[in-house]
Design a protein around this motif. Structure first.
Motif, PDB file in Angstrom:
ATOM      1  N   SER A   1       4.207  17.744  -1.514  1.00 47.78           N
ATOM      2  CA  SER A   1       3.411  16.731  -0.830  1.00 47.78           C
ATOM      3  C   SER A   1       1.937  16.928  -1.092  1.00 47.78           C
ATOM      4  O   SER A   1       1.188  15.974  -1.274  1.00 47.78           O
ATOM      5  CB  SER A   1       3.674  16.784   0.673  1.00 47.78           C
ATOM      6  OG  SER A   1       5.016  16.470   0.947  1.00 47.78           O
ATOM      7  N   SER A   2       1.510  18.241  -1.129  1.00 48.39           N
ATOM      8  CA  SER A   2       0.087  18.490  -1.362  1.00 48.39           C
ATOM      9  C   SER A   2      -0.305  18.177  -2.788  1.00 48.39           C
ATOM     10  O   SER A   2      -1.426  17.743  -3.062  1.00 48.39           O
ATOM     11  CB  SER A   2      -0.245  19.950  -1.031  1.00 48.39           C
ATOM     12  OG  SER A   2       0.493  20.828  -1.878  1.00 48.39           O
ATOM     13  N   ASN A   3       0.598  18.391  -3.763  1.00 51.15           N
ATOM     14  CA  ASN A   3       0.299  18.077  -5.167  1.00 51.15           C
ATOM     15  C   ASN A   3       0.299  16.581  -5.424  1.00 51.15           C
ATOM     16  O   ASN A   3      -0.393  16.104  -6.323  1.00 51.15           O
ATOM     17  CB  ASN A   3       1.331  18.748  -6.087  1.00 51.15           C
ATOM     18  CG  ASN A   3       1.142  20.263  -6.094  1.00 51.15           C
ATOM     19  OD1 ASN A   3       0.049  20.761  -5.801  1.00 51.15           O
ATOM     20  ND2 ASN A   3       2.213  20.986  -6.411  1.00 51.15           N
ATOM     21  N   ASN A   4       1.059  15.782  -4.674  1.00 49.37           N
ATOM     22  CA  ASN A   4       1.149  14.341  -4.886  1.00 49.37           C
ATOM     23  C   ASN A   4       1.115  13.646  -3.520  1.00 49.37           C
ATOM     24  O   ASN A   4       2.139  13.270  -2.980  1.00 49.37           O
ATOM     25  CB  ASN A   4       2.436  13.982  -5.628  1.00 49.37           C
ATOM     26  CG  ASN A   4       2.467  12.497  -5.978  1.00 49.37           C
ATOM     27  OD1 ASN A   4       1.474  11.784  -5.814  1.00 49.37           O
ATOM     28  ND2 ASN A   4       3.619  12.044  -6.454  1.00 49.37           N
ATOM     29  N   PRO A   5      -0.079  13.504  -2.966  1.00 49.73           N
ATOM     30  CA  PRO A   5      -0.173  12.957  -1.605  1.00 49.73           C
ATOM     31  C   PRO A   5       0.277  11.524  -1.495  1.00 49.73           C
ATOM     32  O   PRO A   5       0.510  11.032  -0.415  1.00 49.73           O
ATOM     33  CB  PRO A   5      -1.679  13.078  -1.290  1.00 49.73           C
ATOM     34  CG  PRO A   5      -2.341  13.100  -2.630  1.00 49.73           C
ATOM     35  CD  PRO A   5      -1.402  13.794  -3.537  1.00 49.73           C
ATOM     36  N   ASN A   6       0.405  10.825  -2.612  1.00 54.00           N
ATOM     37  CA  ASN A   6       0.762   9.403  -2.565  1.00 54.00           C
ATOM     38  C   ASN A   6       2.255   9.153  -2.749  1.00 54.00           C
ATOM     39  O   ASN A   6       2.677   8.008  -2.784  1.00 54.00           O
ATOM     40  CB  ASN A   6      -0.006   8.629  -3.647  1.00 54.00           C
ATOM     41  CG  ASN A   6      -1.493   8.627  -3.371  1.00 54.00           C
ATOM     42  OD1 ASN A   6      -1.917   8.663  -2.230  1.00 54.00           O
ATOM     43  ND2 ASN A   6      -2.276   8.600  -4.442  1.00 54.00           N
ATOM     44  N   GLN A   7       3.022  10.224  -2.907  1.00 50.07           N
ATOM     45  CA  GLN A   7       4.405   9.991  -3.293  1.00 50.07           C
ATOM     46  C   GLN A   7       5.206   9.257  -2.230  1.00 50.07           C
ATOM     47  O   GLN A   7       6.143   8.540  -2.537  1.00 50.07           O
ATOM     48  CB  GLN A   7       5.078  11.323  -3.649  1.00 50.07           C
ATOM     49  CG  GLN A   7       5.337  12.228  -2.442  1.00 50.07           C
ATOM     50  CD  GLN A   7       6.140  13.434  -2.851  1.00 50.07           C
ATOM     51  OE1 GLN A   7       6.446  13.605  -4.018  1.00 50.07           O
ATOM     52  NE2 GLN A   7       6.499  14.278  -1.899  1.00 50.07           N
ATOM     53  N   HIS A   8       4.786   9.363  -0.954  1.00 46.02           N
ATOM     54  CA  HIS A   8       5.519   8.676   0.093  1.00 46.02           C
ATOM     55  C   HIS A   8       4.833   7.383   0.529  1.00 46.02           C
ATOM     56  O   HIS A   8       5.329   6.680   1.374  1.00 46.02           O
ATOM     57  CB  HIS A   8       5.682   9.588   1.308  1.00 46.02           C
ATOM     58  CG  HIS A   8       6.527  10.802   1.043  1.00 46.02           C
ATOM     59  ND1 HIS A   8       7.832  10.739   0.650  1.00 46.02           N
ATOM     60  CD2 HIS A   8       6.195  12.117   1.101  1.00 46.02           C
ATOM     61  CE1 HIS A   8       8.311  11.967   0.481  1.00 46.02           C
ATOM     62  NE2 HIS A   8       7.320  12.818   0.746  1.00 46.02           N
ATOM     63  N   PHE A   9       3.625   7.110  -0.032  1.00 45.60           N
ATOM     64  CA  PHE A   9       2.864   5.956   0.432  1.00 45.60           C
ATOM     65  C   PHE A   9       2.394   5.062  -0.710  1.00 45.60           C
ATOM     66  O   PHE A   9       1.439   4.341  -0.565  1.00 45.60           O
ATOM     67  CB  PHE A   9       1.651   6.437   1.232  1.00 45.60           C
ATOM     68  CG  PHE A   9       1.996   7.345   2.368  1.00 45.60           C
ATOM     69  CD1 PHE A   9       2.439   6.815   3.568  1.00 45.60           C
ATOM     70  CD2 PHE A   9       1.904   8.720   2.227  1.00 45.60           C
ATOM     71  CE1 PHE A   9       2.773   7.656   4.625  1.00 45.60           C
ATOM     72  CE2 PHE A   9       2.241   9.547   3.285  1.00 45.60           C
ATOM     73  CZ  PHE A   9       2.678   9.025   4.478  1.00 45.60           C
ATOM     74  N   ASN A  10       3.016   5.110  -1.873  1.00 47.63           N
ATOM     75  CA  ASN A  10       2.570   4.324  -3.018  1.00 47.63           C
ATOM     76  C   ASN A  10       3.239   2.966  -3.098  1.00 47.63           C
ATOM     77  O   ASN A  10       3.141   2.291  -4.092  1.00 47.63           O
ATOM     78  CB  ASN A  10       2.806   5.090  -4.323  1.00 47.63           C
ATOM     79  CG  ASN A  10       4.287   5.388  -4.541  1.00 47.63           C
ATOM     80  OD1 ASN A  10       5.115   5.027  -3.712  1.00 47.63           O
ATOM     81  ND2 ASN A  10       4.574   6.056  -5.649  1.00 47.63           N
ATOM     82  N   ASN A  11       3.907   2.539  -2.039  1.00 48.11           N
ATOM     83  CA  ASN A  11       4.604   1.261  -2.064  1.00 48.11           C
ATOM     84  C   ASN A  11       3.855   0.164  -1.313  1.00 48.11           C
ATOM     85  O   ASN A  11       4.398  -0.893  -1.068  1.00 48.11           O
ATOM     86  CB  ASN A  11       6.014   1.412  -1.485  1.00 48.11           C
ATOM     87  CG  ASN A  11       6.000   1.900  -0.053  1.00 48.11           C
ATOM     88  OD1 ASN A  11       5.002   2.444   0.400  1.00 48.11           O
ATOM     89  ND2 ASN A  11       7.099   1.708   0.650  1.00 48.11           N
ATOM     90  N   LEU A  12       2.578   0.392  -0.933  1.00 47.00           N
ATOM     91  CA  LEU A  12       1.789  -0.629  -0.257  1.00 47.00           C
ATOM     92  C   LEU A  12       1.233  -1.596  -1.296  1.00 47.00           C
ATOM     93  O   LEU A  12       0.579  -1.172  -2.263  1.00 47.00           O
ATOM     94  CB  LEU A  12       0.638   0.007   0.535  1.00 47.00           C
ATOM     95  CG  LEU A  12       1.059   0.944   1.682  1.00 47.00           C
ATOM     96  CD1 LEU A  12      -0.174   1.539   2.335  1.00 47.00           C
ATOM     97  CD2 LEU A  12       1.894   0.193   2.708  1.00 47.00           C
ATOM     98  N   GLU A  13       1.500  -2.887  -1.085  1.00 47.79           N
ATOM     99  CA  GLU A  13       1.080  -3.897  -2.055  1.00 47.79           C
ATOM    100  C   GLU A  13       0.399  -5.066  -1.356  1.00 47.79           C
ATOM    101  O   GLU A  13       0.647  -5.338  -0.181  1.00 47.79           O
ATOM    102  CB  GLU A  13       2.282  -4.413  -2.857  1.00 47.79           C
ATOM    103  CG  GLU A  13       2.971  -3.345  -3.691  1.00 47.79           C
ATOM    104  CD  GLU A  13       4.176  -3.901  -4.430  1.00 47.79           C
ATOM    105  OE1 GLU A  13       4.572  -5.048  -4.112  1.00 47.79           O
ATOM    106  OE2 GLU A  13       4.713  -3.208  -5.300  1.00 47.79           O
ATOM    107  N   ALA A  14      -0.465  -5.751  -2.098  1.00 46.64           N
ATOM    108  CA  ALA A  14      -1.131  -6.954  -1.601  1.00 46.64           C
ATOM    109  C   ALA A  14      -1.468  -7.839  -2.789  1.00 46.64           C
ATOM    110  O   ALA A  14      -1.521  -7.373  -3.934  1.00 46.64           O
ATOM    111  CB  ALA A  14      -2.390  -6.608  -0.814  1.00 46.64           C
ATOM    112  N   THR A  15      -1.685  -9.108  -2.517  1.00 47.63           N
ATOM    113  CA  THR A  15      -2.004 -10.060  -3.582  1.00 47.63           C
ATOM    114  C   THR A  15      -3.304 -10.777  -3.269  1.00 47.63           C
ATOM    115  O   THR A  15      -3.473 -11.319  -2.171  1.00 47.63           O
ATOM    116  CB  THR A  15      -0.881 -11.107  -3.744  1.00 47.63           C
ATOM    117  OG1 THR A  15       0.333 -10.433  -4.084  1.00 47.63           O
ATOM    118  CG2 THR A  15      -1.232 -12.097  -4.854  1.00 47.63           C
TER     119      THR A  15
END
Length: 328
Positions: free
Chosen positions: A33-47
Motif C-alpha cells: 500500500s505504501s509503495n502504490n498508494p493509488n492501487q485501491h483508489f485509481n477507479n475515480l473517473e469524471a468527464t
C-alpha cells in the motif's frame, strides 16, 4: 496431569506460528500500500464535456475552418476534490490546444494537447485528432441590405423604408469564401403585430448566390436597422350633421366645410368599415352665422389628417311666426 503439560508447549508453538504468519501478511500488505498508494483508489473517473479547443495560428495570414470547436475529456484520479474541480467548466484549470503555427495552407489532421492539467490526473481527449482546413485570409468591404419579413406586420402594414447604420461592414474569411459572397443581409423576422416604425440591433450574415450562409467574420458584429412602416390609409368625406336642439325661429342650418376630405390611417380591418365620417354639429346655442373648428372623431386606433376641419354654420330662419323644436 503430565499429558496436559506435554501438550502446552505444542499449543503455544502452533499459536505462535499462526500469529507470525498473520503478521507477515499484514506487513506485506502495508508495504504494498505504501509503495502504490493509488492501487485501491485509481477507479475515480469524471468527464469534462464541451471543452473549448484553443487554436494557435497566424490570424493575420490564415483563416481556419472545418474543425470541431469543442471536445470531451475523460479524467481519472484518486483525488476526488481535484477531479471535481477539473471536470467543472467554471473551476477548470486545464485547456485543450490545437497548435497550427507550423502549418501552411491545406487540409490537415492535427493532434490535440492538454496544458495546465495537474500531475495527479490522467486525461484522454475524445477525439484527440481534429481535421482542419487552413486557407489564405482575405478582407473586403460589403454593403449591408435590410430584409424585413412581411409576416411581422399587422394586417395591411408593410415596410416603407430601411436605413442601415453603418451601411457597410468589413468581412474577413478564407479567400474562397470571400469570392462567394453575393449579399450581406441584416434580417428581421422575430417580431409580430408591428403597427409602427421601429429600430433594432441585428447581426448581419453573408450568403452566396444559392442563399447559403458563409463561414466568415463580420466587423462590426451588429448593425442598427431602422424600419419605416407604411400604415394602411384611406381618404373619406366628412359630412356635417345637425345635432342637438334647433332654437325657436330657426328652420334649419346650412353647413359650409372648408375641406371635406380627410386621410385616415389605422388597422385595415377598421378602415374597411369606414366609408365616410359624420361630423355632428351641436346647434343648441347657434342663432346666427358662425365659423369654428371641429375635431374629426374616429374609432380608437385610427388617426385622421387633418385632425379637425373648419365649418361655417348659417341658420335659416322660419318664414312664419311659428317656431319648431327638434332633436336628432
Amino acid at each position: 496431569m503430565k499429558n496436559k503439560e506435554n501438550r502446552s508447549p505444542w499449543l503455544i508453538r502452533i499459536l505462535s506460528l499462526f500469529f507470525a504468519i498473520l503478521l507477515y501478511y499484514n506487513a506485506n500488505s502495508l508495504t504494498l500500500s505504501s509503495n502504490n498508494p493509488n492501487q485501491h483508489f485509481n477507479n475515480l473517473e469524471a468527464t469534462a464535456e464541451n471543452v473549448p479547443v484553443n487554436v494557435t495560428y497566424n490570424q493575420e495570414k490564415y483563416f481556419i475552418s472545418g474543425f470541431e470547436e469543442t471536445v470531451q475529456v475523460d479524467l481519472t484520479s484518486s483525488n476526488k476534490i481535484l477531479l471535481d474541480k477539473e471536470s467543472n467548466a467554471e473551476t477548470r484549470g486545464f485547456s485543450v490546444v490545437m497548435d497550427l503555427t507550423k502549418y501552411g495552407e491545406g487540409h490537415f489532421d492535427v493532434p490535440l494537447e492538454i496544458i495546465g492539467l495537474p500531475k495527479s490526473i490522467q486525461a484522454t481527449i475524445e477525439p484527440d485528432i481534429l481535421s482542419v482546413v487552413i486557407e489564405k485570409r482575405q478582407t473586403n468591404t460589403f454593403k449591408v441590405e435590410g430584409a424585413v419579413d412581411s409576416k411581422i406586420y399587422a394586417d395591411g402594414y408593410e415596410t416603407e423604408s430601411i436605413v442601415i447604420d453603418p451601411p457597410v461592414v468589413n468581412i474577413s474569411g478564407a479567400e474562397s469564401s470571400i469570392k462567394e459572397i453575393d449579399r450581406v443581409i441584416a434580417g428581421i423576422s422575430d417580431k409580430s403585430n408591428i403597427t409602427g416604425n421601429f429600430s433594432e440591433k441585428v447581426k448581419p450574415y453573408a450568403i452566396n448566390k444559392d442563399g447559403q450562409p458563409l463561414n466568415v467574420i463580420i466587423d462590426p458584429e451588429t448593425v442598427s436597422v431602422q424600419v419605416g412602416v407604411t400604415v394602411p390609409s384611406k381618404r373619406v368625406r366628412v359630412t356635417p350633421i345637425q345635432s342637438g336642439i334647433i332654437p325657436k325661429g330657426i328652420k334649419d342650418y346650412t353647413f359650409s366645410i372648408q375641406n371635406d376630405m380627410v386621410d385616415l390611417e389605422g388597422p385595415k380591418e377598421i378602415l374597411d368599415e369606414i366609408n365616410g365620417i359624420d361630423l355632428k354639429i351641436d346647434t343648441t346655442n347657434i342663432r346666427e352665422t358662425m365659423s369654428s373648428s371641429y375635431a374629426v372623431v374616429v374609432p380608437r386606433g385610427v388617426k385622421a389628417n387633418p385632425e379637425s376641419v373648419f365649418v361655417t354654420i348659417k341658420p335659416n330662419e322660419v318664414s312664419t311666426d311659428k317656431s319648431s323644436v327638434s332633436k336628432k
